[in-house]
Design a protein around this motif. Sequence first.
Motif, PDB file in Angstrom:
ATOM      1  N   LEU A  95       0.857  -1.193   0.000  1.00 41.31           N
ATOM      2  CA  LEU A  95       0.000   0.000   0.000  1.00 41.31           C
ATOM      3  C   LEU A  95       0.888   1.235   0.000  1.00 41.31           C
ATOM      4  O   LEU A  95       1.915   1.272   0.690  1.00 41.31           O
ATOM      5  CB  LEU A  95      -0.905   0.009   1.219  1.00 41.31           C
ATOM      6  N   ILE A  96       0.462   2.246  -0.770  1.00 39.71           N
ATOM      7  CA  ILE A  96       1.241   3.477  -0.861  1.00 39.71           C
ATOM      8  C   ILE A  96       0.352   4.668  -0.535  1.00 39.71           C
ATOM      9  O   ILE A  96      -0.770   4.775  -1.048  1.00 39.71           O
ATOM     10  CB  ILE A  96       1.828   3.645  -2.279  1.00 39.71           C
ATOM     11  N   PRO A 119     -14.775  -4.908   2.547  1.00 40.86           N
ATOM     12  CA  PRO A 119     -15.457  -5.299   1.307  1.00 40.86           C
ATOM     13  C   PRO A 119     -14.943  -4.509   0.093  1.00 40.86           C
ATOM     14  O   PRO A 119     -15.035  -5.000  -1.032  1.00 40.86           O
ATOM     15  CB  PRO A 119     -16.931  -4.992   1.587  1.00 40.86           C
ATOM     16  N   VAL A 120     -14.390  -3.317   0.340  1.00 39.48           N
ATOM     17  CA  VAL A 120     -13.874  -2.518  -0.775  1.00 39.48           C
ATOM     18  C   VAL A 120     -12.577  -3.143  -1.298  1.00 39.48           C
ATOM     19  O   VAL A 120     -12.400  -3.315  -2.516  1.00 39.48           O
ATOM     20  CB  VAL A 120     -13.636  -1.057  -0.331  1.00 39.48           C
ATOM     21  N   PHE A 121     -11.692  -3.514  -0.370  1.00 39.14           N
ATOM     22  CA  PHE A 121     -10.470  -4.217  -0.789  1.00 39.14           C
ATOM     23  C   PHE A 121     -10.833  -5.555  -1.452  1.00 39.14           C
ATOM     24  O   PHE A 121     -10.179  -6.000  -2.387  1.00 39.14           O
ATOM     25  CB  PHE A 121      -9.545  -4.466   0.406  1.00 39.14           C
ATOM     26  N   ILE A 137      -1.521  -0.913  -4.135  1.00 40.25           N
ATOM     27  CA  ILE A 137      -2.749  -0.149  -3.899  1.00 40.25           C
ATOM     28  C   ILE A 137      -2.362   1.252  -3.476  1.00 40.25           C
ATOM     29  O   ILE A 137      -1.673   1.437  -2.469  1.00 40.25           O
ATOM     30  CB  ILE A 137      -3.603  -0.810  -2.793  1.00 40.25           C
ATOM     31  N   LYS A 138      -2.781   2.243  -4.275  1.00 42.57           N
ATOM     32  CA  LYS A 138      -2.516   3.635  -3.888  1.00 42.57           C
ATOM     33  C   LYS A 138      -3.697   4.169  -3.098  1.00 42.57           C
ATOM     34  O   LYS A 138      -4.840   4.048  -3.524  1.00 42.57           O
ATOM     35  CB  LYS A 138      -2.288   4.482  -5.140  1.00 42.57           C
ATOM     36  N   ILE A 139      -3.405   4.721  -1.933  1.00 41.66           N
ATOM     37  CA  ILE A 139      -4.475   5.281  -1.103  1.00 41.66           C
ATOM     38  C   ILE A 139      -4.340   6.806  -1.155  1.00 41.66           C
ATOM     39  O   ILE A 139      -3.318   7.352  -0.738  1.00 41.66           O
ATOM     40  CB  ILE A 139      -4.345   4.802   0.355  1.00 41.66           C
TER      41      ILE A 139
END
Lengths: 270, 270
Positions: A95-96, A119-121, A137-139
């Motif tokens: 994750l970034i 549930p989104v992931f 995954i870019k947050i």
Amino acid sequence: MRRHHHRCQIGSDSETGSESDSDTDTPMRCISCREEYLPRNAGTCKECYVEAGETEEELKREIDDLKAKVAFLRLSSSLDHGTSSTSRSFTDVVLIASEDNAGSPPIPAHKSVLVSRSPVFKAMLENEMEESLSGTIKISDVSYDALRTFVYYLYTAEACLDEQMACDLLVMSEKYQVKHLKSYCERFLVTKLSPDNSLMTYAFAHQHNAKHVLDAALSQIVENMDKLTKREEYMELVEKDPRLIVEIYEAYLSKQVNTAAGGTSTSKTS
Amino acid sequence: MRRHHHRCQIGSDSETGSESDSDTDTPMRCISCREEYLPRNAGTCKECYVEAGETEEELKREIDDLKAKVAFLRLSSSLDHGTSSTSRSFTDVVLIASEDNAGSPPIPAHKSVLVSRSPVFKAMLENEMEESLSGTIKISDVSYDALRTFVYYLYTAEACLDEQMACDLLVMSEKYQVKHLKSYCERFLVTKLSPDNSLMTYAFAHQHNAKHVLDAALSQIVENMDKLTKREEYMELVEKDPRLIVEIYEAYLSKQVNTAAGGTSTSKTS
């Protein structure tokens, strides 16, 4: 285990009082705190008291069991060990935090954990979207620290919060639908409510759909209504979102009406 | 929250009795169960009783919180969904029960979960042993059902046990050092102890280093010592492991001596 059929409940004073009118008022001594009391003020017979103590023991045992279960189920995230042993913990995604993508390192994680918690992931990773294929995954709109704390919570159900972090995590938990974390942040923010921050917290809770915080902030505001219009945040909110201010006045009005009704009935009985 | 400085404890009867000697014996009524009692039998003053009720409420809230935490931390194993969605849960290792390797399917799992739960799996998977390289772990001397239940427990801290399964899992939990599961099986086996199975359970517990079961089985045996030598398992055990039988006789002797000592002191005081 011996157990009465009844459940302990506090009876009304007046009832007990009327039945013990014939008692003398010789002081007695509580077997637990050793303080004296008049017979008419006695709480329970000894049997009920012993039962309450047994219930307490049972509940404490259950708590110990549950704590051991939590310790067992808690997973070690890559953050438990620093970055050096990352390669050994079989992570398959990173994750970034997009907010400070200049220097901060990517945070390794397990797809299986992210999918279990959100549930989104789940949708993102199970449906061959870009994130699943690239393993990244870019947050957006989040700092490295907040993302780190967020990921740590997904593994352990624990987080060390301050007010800023609680707000950041609440936003993330809303976005990724991590209900358990959201309610954790909500409870924290409720404990931090004060007349000074209640208006801003109220607006924040409204924006991020945090019902418990919203209710608590609203009561806090309504209780300090006299100072409301003097506040800077009030002016800002009137400009920005007057509907929120209307809701506050509605809550205030409703409380006024209820108090008046309550006051009337009290004066009737006295 | 209001709280007394003392903690509630049951005081001695005699003390309370002597202080309330001057009371009349008019019956009073417990405010919880509504039953009558004499003042000298009163348990607590109302304040202590209310406090006990509040403590109970607090403990119950804590239990609810912990249960929610357990639900959050529990991972969905591949067994939750049947085998069809296995490919989607990002598993990276399979376990095979060697006992019936003819037909039963391999059980998919996550290295990260196995490593979190068991120091034995940790050593196995992190040190590039055969299992880590092949992604296949063979578990010897175990049925497919037991292995399936074992893996499920590693993900959820839950298992549906009968006596056979509890024994199978205890053996596995001992082998792979999954302490939480071992103590779960031990507690189950203790509830299933009877005079009929106590000797076999005792031998089993001894073999697998299950201290709690061992102690419970031993007391069960010692309480039914008169029938001991008539049992078939007794003969078998004398043949197979006479030291265990010696331990039983030692425990019995020690109990006899203590009871005799207890009996003497009682007759002195009466």
